[in-house]
Scaffold this motif. Structure first.
Motif: not given
Length: 149
Positions: A132-137, A139-141
């Motif tokens: 999901q989008k939150v998971g991608l954020r 990973v980026l963090a």
């Protein structure tokens, strides 16, 4: 005698950032396999106009309203399954770091394509069934890349 239907690509795939996106190829392949469809291709964007999906079909085998519904339903299904995010980031100091970050993102389960540009942009295509989008954020963090809202 074959008939032609044209629909602006943003009307079919509104979340897709450009005509080079893999979802466009998925759409063309899916529509092109339909009974009665002779050819499905893209007319490139020009003079500020969006790219256009062009479908050549046999009206004896599939009627225009049904074909339009098939195209829009296929586009909707693709947009539901595949997400596209573009985020602005602080500038990344060196292009090797940006490429390493993109490589790491592409290794994340569910990420289909990733670009990290040193000049403040991250683009990711992902499978919503896997991440999901939150998971991608997140990973980026973890990679030290902060994205702006």
């Amino acid at each position: 005698m074959p008939t032609v239907m044209q629909i602006d690509l943003p009307d079919v795939l509104p979340d897709v950032p450009d005509s080079e996106d893999p979802c466009v190829r998925r759409l063309l392949a899916s529509v092109g396999e339909r009974e009665g469809v002779l050819r499905a291709h893209l007319i490139a964007e020009a003079f500020g106009e969006p790219a256009t999906l062009c479908v050549h079909f046999d009206p004896e085998e599939i009627d225009r309203p049904h074909l339009r519904e098939v195209i829009l339903t296929t586009g909707n299904r693709l947009c539901e399954q595949f997400g596209h995010e573009t985020w602005t980031t602080p500038s990344i100091s060196d292009s090797r770091k940006a490429e390493t970050a993109a490589e790491k993102l592409r290794q994340v389960r569910g990420v289909i394509a990733a670009e990290v540009e040193p000049d403040r942009r991250v683009r990711i295509e992902y499978d919503r069934e896997r991440i999901q989008k939150v998971g991608l954020r997140g990973v980026l963090a973890l990679m030290g890349i902060q994205v702006e809202q």
